[in-house]
Design a protein around this motif. Structure first.
Motif, PDB file in Angstrom:
ATOM      1  N   ARG A 108      69.592  83.968  16.119  1.00  0.00           N
ATOM      2  CA  ARG A 108      69.263  83.698  14.713  1.00  0.00           C
ATOM      3  C   ARG A 108      69.984  82.443  14.217  1.00  0.00           C
ATOM      4  N   GLN A 109      69.892  81.410  15.011  1.00  0.00           N
ATOM      5  CA  GLN A 109      70.529  80.133  14.723  1.00  0.00           C
ATOM      6  C   GLN A 109      69.495  79.016  14.813  1.00  0.00           C
ATOM      7  N   PHE A 123      73.904  76.091  14.360  1.00  0.00           N
ATOM      8  CA  PHE A 123      74.053  76.343  12.939  1.00  0.00           C
ATOM      9  C   PHE A 123      73.628  77.767  12.615  1.00  0.00           C
ATOM     10  N   GLU A 124      74.481  78.458  11.856  1.00  0.00           N
ATOM     11  CA  GLU A 124      74.187  79.803  11.382  1.00  0.00           C
ATOM     12  C   GLU A 124      73.955  79.740   9.882  1.00  0.00           C
ATOM     13  N   TYR A 125      73.127  80.626   9.395  1.00  0.00           N
ATOM     14  CA  TYR A 125      72.841  80.668   7.969  1.00  0.00           C
ATOM     15  C   TYR A 125      73.987  81.361   7.238  1.00  0.00           C
ATOM     16  N   SER A 126      74.460  80.734   6.168  1.00  0.00           N
ATOM     17  CA  SER A 126      75.501  81.326   5.333  1.00  0.00           C
ATOM     18  C   SER A 126      74.855  81.859   4.054  1.00  0.00           C
ATOM     19  N   PRO A 127      74.742  83.184   3.924  1.00  0.00           N
ATOM     20  CA  PRO A 127      74.137  83.743   2.711  1.00  0.00           C
ATOM     21  C   PRO A 127      74.923  83.379   1.448  1.00  0.00           C
ATOM     22  N   ILE A 136      75.261  76.350   8.393  1.00  0.00           N
ATOM     23  CA  ILE A 136      76.617  75.858   8.627  1.00  0.00           C
ATOM     24  C   ILE A 136      76.903  75.824  10.130  1.00  0.00           C
ATOM     25  N   SER A 137      77.598  74.778  10.577  1.00  0.00           N
ATOM     26  CA  SER A 137      77.933  74.612  11.987  1.00  0.00           C
ATOM     27  C   SER A 137      78.916  75.676  12.454  1.00  0.00           C
ATOM     28  N   GLU A 138      78.776  76.056  13.710  1.00  0.00           N
ATOM     29  CA  GLU A 138      79.736  76.976  14.329  1.00  0.00           C
ATOM     30  C   GLU A 138      81.039  76.276  14.671  1.00  0.00           C
ATOM     31  N   ARG A 139      81.019  74.963  14.717  1.00  0.00           N
ATOM     32  CA  ARG A 139      82.223  74.199  15.057  1.00  0.00           C
ATOM     33  C   ARG A 139      83.301  74.421  14.007  1.00  0.00           C
ATOM     34  N   GLU A 140      84.514  74.058  14.378  1.00  0.00           N
ATOM     35  CA  GLU A 140      85.650  74.270  13.473  1.00  0.00           C
ATOM     36  C   GLU A 140      85.502  73.551  12.145  1.00  0.00           C
ATOM     37  N   ASP A 141      84.813  72.397  12.145  1.00  0.00           N
ATOM     38  CA  ASP A 141      84.676  71.636  10.891  1.00  0.00           C
ATOM     39  C   ASP A 141      83.700  72.274   9.902  1.00  0.00           C
TER      40      ASP A 141
END
Length: 183
Positions: free
Chosen positions: A128-129, A142-146, A152-157
């Motif tokens: 689901r990305q 990138f995952e969806y931020s409700p 939003i990126s999965e990376r630390e930034d």
């Protein structure tokens, strides 16, 4: 029509064999050669059973040595990701932009430039990305931020997908680029 199809095929082969293209990390590991595909495919049933609980629905799935949890339901994901793909297609389908080809097919968008490389943006329904491969920033998920209503990126930034693409396209254009909507 046949000539255009052959040109697209040749371009796809050239893009796929280009050393500038970076592969996406796969939950099954990097598939570096065809000989590795068969063993990975044979492992799929065991991987699925590891990911899914007794009821067959995974709410948190192991990927390598880390876990991720789904931030969006299976029912909402297609609508959210289709909205992003429509915004991308609308915004990038402009003859004034320096892209040699912008193609969207089967949930995968490719943005080809002769001088800067190829961006690949695709839906990844299993996690689901949205996955992005960029010649400038490399592979990214990138995952969806409700809470934010953004990808939003999965990376630390934790970069927003919208901001990353605006930055990279603006660098190519030499001026600020804006999408028709934020995502």
């Amino acid at each position: 029509l046949a000539g255009m199809a052959m040109r697209r095929f040749r371009r796809a082969v050239a893009v796929a064999s280009s050393p500038r293209i970076r592969a996406f990390p796969s939950p099954l590991g990097y598939l570096r050669s065809y000989s590795s595909v068969i063993p990975c495919m044979l492992r799929i049933p065991s991987i699925v059973s590891e990911m899914c609980g007794r009821n067959g629905v995974a709410m948190s799935a192991p990927v390598g040595s880390r876990h991720f949890s789904f931030t969006v339901s299976e029912e909402d994901y297609p609508e959210l990701v289709d909205e992003v793909m429509e915004i991308l297609e609308e915004s990038l389908d402009d003859d004034a932009l320096p892209f040699d080809d912008v193609n969207f097919s089967s949930g995968v968008m490719s943005i080809v430039t002769r001088d800067h490389g190829v961006w690949i943006i695709n839906k990844h329904s299993a996690s689901r990305q949205i996955w992005l491969s960029s010649p400038k920033s490399g592979p990214n998920k990138f995952e969806y931020s409700p809470e934010q209503g953004k990808w939003i990126s999965e990376r630390e930034d934790r970069t927003r997908m919208h901001d990353l693409l605006v930055s990279e396209i603006s660098d190519i254009l030499g001026r600020e680029f804006k999408f028709t909507q934020e995502f």
